[in-house]
Design a protein around this motif. Structure first.
Motif, PDB file in Angstrom:
ATOM      1  N   TYR A 231       2.013 109.734 -12.723  1.00  0.00           N
ATOM      2  CA  TYR A 231       1.347 110.331 -13.875  1.00  0.00           C
ATOM      3  C   TYR A 231       2.357 111.104 -14.732  1.00  0.00           C
ATOM      4  O   TYR A 231       2.366 110.972 -15.973  1.00  0.00           O
ATOM      5  N   ASP A 232       3.203 111.905 -14.089  1.00  0.00           N
ATOM      6  CA  ASP A 232       4.187 112.696 -14.837  1.00  0.00           C
ATOM      7  C   ASP A 232       5.142 111.800 -15.625  1.00  0.00           C
ATOM      8  O   ASP A 232       5.482 112.090 -16.775  1.00  0.00           O
ATOM      9  N   LEU A 233       5.580 110.695 -14.995  1.00  0.00           N
ATOM     10  CA  LEU A 233       6.508 109.796 -15.663  1.00  0.00           C
ATOM     11  C   LEU A 233       5.828 109.062 -16.822  1.00  0.00           C
ATOM     12  O   LEU A 233       6.427 108.879 -17.888  1.00  0.00           O
ATOM     13  N   ALA A 234       4.581 108.647 -16.625  1.00  0.00           N
ATOM     14  CA  ALA A 234       3.853 107.982 -17.698  1.00  0.00           C
ATOM     15  C   ALA A 234       3.593 108.939 -18.855  1.00  0.00           C
ATOM     16  O   ALA A 234       3.686 108.569 -20.036  1.00  0.00           O
TER      17      ALA A 234
ATOM     18  N   GLN B 257      14.539 112.946 -14.034  1.00  0.00           N
ATOM     19  CA  GLN B 257      13.190 113.155 -13.500  1.00  0.00           C
ATOM     20  C   GLN B 257      12.807 112.022 -12.546  1.00  0.00           C
ATOM     21  O   GLN B 257      12.212 112.266 -11.486  1.00  0.00           O
ATOM     22  N   VAL B 258      13.156 110.788 -12.908  1.00  0.00           N
ATOM     23  CA  VAL B 258      12.873 109.651 -12.035  1.00  0.00           C
ATOM     24  C   VAL B 258      13.620 109.788 -10.713  1.00  0.00           C
ATOM     25  O   VAL B 258      13.057 109.590  -9.625  1.00  0.00           O
ATOM     26  N   THR B 259      14.896 110.132 -10.780  1.00  0.00           N
ATOM     27  CA  THR B 259      15.696 110.276  -9.565  1.00  0.00           C
ATOM     28  C   THR B 259      15.139 111.364  -8.661  1.00  0.00           C
ATOM     29  O   THR B 259      15.040 111.196  -7.430  1.00  0.00           O
ATOM     30  N   SER B 260      14.765 112.502  -9.260  1.00  0.00           N
ATOM     31  CA  SER B 260      14.195 113.597  -8.464  1.00  0.00           C
ATOM     32  C   SER B 260      12.881 113.175  -7.812  1.00  0.00           C
ATOM     33  O   SER B 260      12.629 113.473  -6.632  1.00  0.00           O
ATOM     34  N   ALA B 261      12.053 112.459  -8.565  1.00  0.00           N
ATOM     35  CA  ALA B 261      10.773 112.009  -8.008  1.00  0.00           C
ATOM     36  C   ALA B 261      10.994 111.041  -6.852  1.00  0.00           C
ATOM     37  O   ALA B 261      10.292 111.097  -5.829  1.00  0.00           O
ATOM     38  N   GLU B 262      11.948 110.147  -6.991  1.00  0.00           N
ATOM     39  CA  GLU B 262      12.242 109.203  -5.918  1.00  0.00           C
ATOM     40  C   GLU B 262      12.651 109.923  -4.644  1.00  0.00           C
ATOM     41  O   GLU B 262      12.213 109.568  -3.535  1.00  0.00           O
TER      42      GLU B 262
ATOM     43  N   ALA C 145       6.205 102.250 -10.117  1.00  0.00           N
ATOM     44  CA  ALA C 145       6.156 103.355 -11.076  1.00  0.00           C
ATOM     45  C   ALA C 145       7.561 103.833 -11.426  1.00  0.00           C
ATOM     46  O   ALA C 145       7.875 104.083 -12.595  1.00  0.00           O
ATOM     47  N   PHE C 146       8.412 103.947 -10.422  1.00  0.00           N
ATOM     48  CA  PHE C 146       9.785 104.408 -10.673  1.00  0.00           C
ATOM     49  C   PHE C 146      10.551 103.393 -11.518  1.00  0.00           C
ATOM     50  O   PHE C 146      11.290 103.756 -12.430  1.00  0.00           O
ATOM     51  N   ASP C 147      10.344 102.114 -11.220  1.00  0.00           N
ATOM     52  CA  ASP C 147      11.050 101.083 -11.971  1.00  0.00           C
ATOM     53  C   ASP C 147      10.595 101.059 -13.427  1.00  0.00           C
ATOM     54  O   ASP C 147      11.419 100.954 -14.347  1.00  0.00           O
TER      55      ASP C 147
END
Length: 466
Positions: free
Chosen positions: A214-217, A166-171, A143-145
């Protein structure tokens, strides 16, 4: 002026008259030659005047900022809400893209989130817990990728930066939850903790991973609605990659920080994201409504024209004279006979490769409305237009000046031929402001003194000059 003395014929005996006439003719020719030499020695007078030193540099007009909006995913341009040339405000919806692939990823993420909210089922022994943890980690990494790749396709730098953040924070958040789940699973395997604690930790990691996916999508789907990141004028498609006088305008840095590597625009901090192939010559690269787009396809560009500027390349031999606040006049290739006032805003510290093969430094200037020689208002420039900047780097009022032709330089020392008591004298001088026609003399010459401005190579010390 040197003058030949006439022959005294009366003092010569008659028998030699014919020979004397030949001598007279010869002397007359010599005198004429001398008069011709003297005629080429030109004199001028040192006077009090104002003098301005100019530094000329090639330049290009820049917009205050510009942003290209591109497709965040493969799909179809279903709606275009603006017309080319229209002025828009920041945040205004400009276009909408339909992307089945992005919608499918969002639907899958929604289902995974619903399943994660029913967490706890299916957790068996230690081996099952380990397998479940690895599966959760793998799903999170995928998902992150995917989110990072989608963000990297965006040419809107602000939106791209926000999604990547946002991706970095989620990771980072997931790493904390995954570490706790891993510790819980290992504790169960060692027999120092109950199964329920491990199941709860894994369920928490699963829910967090599902929420983040879900948030990233959803962020990718939301980006399918293209909004203006800045106010300005809209044009279809992206920008050309044609080079300008400053080693390619795509690399220009302007006044306020650009949003992409755009010709004629400020591109500070911009990077060139991977995008579609270069447009085919003779084919309009603008995407029509209903047209297909791939991730990274430029759809619209917004250009902020509220504060036009210039970026000039100043040679290293002149740049030390340039500083913020220096005034300038600007001539545009596209507006012959018009002059635009400008002022230096900043001078780069690091050099660039000069178009003339040496080292130059980029100088940024503000640009004001111009006028023609007859007083008519000049047209507004467009970003990317070529120009020549005349920087007024030094000025002196009521200065002792001589014509620039009077200045001699030998072994790095400046001098002037001065006429004193009717005779030539080579005088060392200290030069100040150097204009195109006049040169300021700080020491060595006084107002009213006559100086040689032509034929200086034929003057010798002590020679009588008129």
């Amino acid at each position: 002026m040197r003058r030949a003395r006439p022959p005294r014929l009366s003092a010569v005996p008659r028998p030699r008259l014919s020979a004397l006439l030949a001598v007279v003719v010869l002397l007359g020719l010599t005198a004429a030659a001398c008069d011709d030499d003297d005629a080429q020695i030109e004199l001028a007078t040192a006077e009090l005047a104002s003098v301005t030193e100019l530094v000329d540099a090639p330049a290009s007009v820049t917009a205050r900022a510009a942003a290209t909006l591109s497709a965040p995913a493969d799909g179809t341009l279903t709606s275009l809400r603006v017309e080319p040339g229209e002025t828009v405000e920041a945040g205004q919806v400009l276009a909408v893209i339909h992307s089945p692939s992005a919608q499918d990823r969002l639907a899958g993420a929604r289902q995974a989130l619903a399943a994660a909210n029913r967490a706890g089922r299916g957790a068996g022994g230690g081996a099952d817990l380990s397998r479940l943890r690895r599966g959760t980690d793998r799903a999170a990494a995928q998902a992150f990728d995917a989110a990072r790749q989608a963000a990297g396709k965006l040419t809107d730098q602000r939106l791209r930066a926000a999604l990547l953040a946002q991706v970095t924070s989620a990771e980072r958040q997931y790493e904390v939850a995954a570490r706790a789940a891993g510790d819980a699973v290992r504790a169960v395997q060692r027999g120092v903790a109950g199964l329920n604690s491990a199941v709860r930790a894994l369920s928490a990691a699963q829910r967090l991973q599902a929420e983040q996916a879900y948030d990233l999508a959803k962020a990718t789907v939301d980006a399918l609605t293209l909004r203006a990141p800045i106010g300005g004028v809209v044009q279809l498609g992206g920008t050309s990659s044609s080079a300008g006088p400053a080693a390619g305008l795509a690399g220009l840095l302007g006044a306020a920080g650009g949003l992409g590597p755009l010709p004629g625009a400020d591109a500070a901090g911009a990077d060139s994201s991977a995008g579609p192939a270069a447009p085919v010559p003779g084919v309009d690269a603008a995407v029509p409504v209903g047209g297909r787009v791939t991730a990274g396809t430029p759809v619209l560009t917004v250009v902020d024209l509220t504060d036009l500027g210039l970026v000039a390349d100043v040679d290293e031999t002149d740049v030390l004279l340039v500083r913020p606040g220096v005034p300038a006049n600007v001539e545009l290739d596209a507006a012959t006979g018009a002059s635009y006032p400008a002022e230096v805003r900043s001078v780069d510290v690091l050099p660039t490769a000069s178009t003339r093969g040496g080292v130059s430094y980029r100088v940024r200037l503000s640009l004001a409305p111009g006028r023609f020689d007859d007083g008519r208002a000049a047209p507004d420039p467009r970003p990317g237009m070529s120009a020549v900047v005349h920087l007024r780097v030094r000025q002196a009022a009521d200065a002792v000046t001589v014509p620039a032709a009077a200045l001699l330089s030998t072994d790095g020392r400046d001098a002037v031929w001065v006429v004193r008591d009717g005779r030539a004298e080579r005088v060392p001088v200290t030069v100040g402001v150097q204009g195109q026609d006049l040169v300021q003399i700080v020491t060595g010459v006084e107002p009213g003194q006559r100086v040689v401005v032509g034929g200086a190579d034929r003057v010798s010390t002590g020679e009588r000059l008129g």
